[in-house]
Write a protein that holds these residues in place. Structure first.
Motif, PDB file in Angstrom:
ATOM      1  N   SER A 194       0.794  -1.276   0.028  1.00 46.82           N
ATOM      2  CA  SER A 194       0.048   0.045   0.156  1.00 46.82           C
ATOM      3  C   SER A 194       0.771   1.309  -0.037  1.00 46.82           C
ATOM      4  O   SER A 194       2.064   1.123   0.285  1.00 46.82           O
ATOM      5  N   PRO A 195       0.378   2.472  -0.506  1.00 49.55           N
ATOM      6  CA  PRO A 195       1.024   3.746  -0.602  1.00 49.55           C
ATOM      7  C   PRO A 195       1.634   3.904   0.869  1.00 49.55           C
ATOM      8  O   PRO A 195       1.125   3.844   1.736  1.00 49.55           O
ATOM      9  N   THR A 196       2.650   4.317   0.647  1.00 50.09           N
ATOM     10  CA  THR A 196       3.619   5.264   2.128  1.00 50.09           C
ATOM     11  C   THR A 196       3.502   6.838   1.871  1.00 50.09           C
ATOM     12  O   THR A 196       3.484   7.225   0.971  1.00 50.09           O
ATOM     13  N   ARG A 197       2.936   7.174   2.996  1.00 48.14           N
ATOM     14  CA  ARG A 197       3.133   8.763   3.266  1.00 48.14           C
ATOM     15  C   ARG A 197       3.805   9.204   4.194  1.00 48.14           C
ATOM     16  O   ARG A 197       4.092   8.772   5.220  1.00 48.14           O
ATOM     17  N   ARG A 198       4.686  10.256   3.783  1.00 49.24           N
ATOM     18  CA  ARG A 198       5.884  11.115   4.380  1.00 49.24           C
ATOM     19  C   ARG A 198       5.628  12.359   4.537  1.00 49.24           C
ATOM     20  O   ARG A 198       5.652  12.721   3.440  1.00 49.24           O
ATOM     21  N   LEU A 199       5.554  12.993   5.603  1.00 47.04           N
ATOM     22  CA  LEU A 199       5.445  14.370   5.786  1.00 47.04           C
ATOM     23  C   LEU A 199       6.550  15.050   5.251  1.00 47.04           C
ATOM     24  O   LEU A 199       7.736  14.808   5.624  1.00 47.04           O
ATOM     25  N   VAL A 200       6.561  15.905   4.322  1.00 54.12           N
ATOM     26  CA  VAL A 200       7.474  16.855   3.780  1.00 54.12           C
ATOM     27  C   VAL A 200       7.682  18.251   4.382  1.00 54.12           C
ATOM     28  O   VAL A 200       8.648  18.701   4.795  1.00 54.12           O
ATOM     29  N   ALA A 201       6.572  18.843   4.529  1.00 53.76           N
ATOM     30  CA  ALA A 201       6.539  20.343   5.296  1.00 53.76           C
ATOM     31  C   ALA A 201       5.283  20.734   5.772  1.00 53.76           C
ATOM     32  O   ALA A 201       3.884  20.291   5.108  1.00 53.76           O
TER      33      ALA A 201
END
Length: 249
Positions: A194-201
């Motif tokens: 499944s897609p991974t989400r990582r905070l950028v800003a």
């Protein structure tokens, strides 16, 4: 020693072929040159070689079984790389893009996209998400225009890897905050990834606009492009007037 070790590992994965790659020299500044036919910088040498093979390996892995129902393999006799070898080799793709594509050119190419993104974020609060389709070049353009970087493990090789199917997601909240996330899939051989989400800003609407204006000051070509297109990146945003909940791009 590190370079020779990498060459030996690459030849083990790819196979010897008609010619050994053990004598391929490491990247050199002279490998980057101006292509007058394409009117852009291009790259030759070992970087181009390993970028090509690393792309084919990852695309074959991500695509699953071939036409005959068997996964594409590499080497002689055929063998697949380990995941650690795969991700390490794939870093050539991101490194090549970093040294072969000028920030100014990428920023200039993304001016119209950035304006569309800004207008969408300043919208009237529609319940609909907006999705912009593009390629890694568009992600690179937004990276320079918004002055952001991200990580996407296990992918590495630059300040913003762009694996297949990845994208930036912008979520605007009612109080005016804008959350920027990088969304991507790790192709690890499973069928349920499944897609991974990582905070950028975490930004505000005004911060988004200010970063875009700062980019125009850093990249004269982008500023010229914006002027020709009549783009000014808007005035300061009233968060209450902007309204709305969520927007994905």
């Amino acid at each position: 020693a590190r370079w020779s070790d990498m060459l030996k590992e690459a030849q083990t994965i790819l196979g010897p072929g008609n010619k050994s790659i053990l004598d391929v020299p490491p990247p050199r500044p002279s490998d980057v040159y101006w292509d007058s036919k394409k009117n852009q910088a291009s790259i030759n040498g070992s970087t181009k070689i390993f970028k090509y093979f690393s792309q084919q390996m990852v695309y074959a892995w991500a695509s699953g079984s071939g036409l005959d129902g068997r996964r594409i393999k590499y080497g002689d006799p055929p063998r697949n790389p380990t995941l650690a070898q795969l991700w390490g080799f794939y870093s050539w793709q991101f490194y090549a893009r970093r040294v072969g594509h000028a920030p100014s050119r990428l920023a200039t190419s993304g001016v119209a996209l950035a304006q569309a993104l800004l207008e969408a974020l300043m919208g009237s609060g529609s319940d609909l998400d907006e999705v912009y389709m593009g390629h890694d070049s568009q992600l690179d353009a937004l990276q320079y225009l918004l002055n952001i970087t991200w990580e996407a493990p296990p992918y590495f090789g630059s300040g913003g890897p762009t694996p297949p199917g990845s994208g930036l997601m912008f979520t605007r909240h009612p109080h005016g905050a804008v959350e920027v996330e990088f969304v991507y899939t790790v192709f690890d051989g499973t069928t349920s990834a499944s897609p991974t989400r990582r905070l950028v800003a975490n930004l505000t609407m005004d911060a988004v606009r200010e970063r875009l204006l700062d980019a125009l000051a850093r990249y004269p070509a982008a500023s010229t492009c914006a002027q020709k297109l009549g783009i000014r990146f808007g005035d300061k945003v009233d968060a209450q007037a902007a309204g709305g909940d969520v927007l994905d791009a």
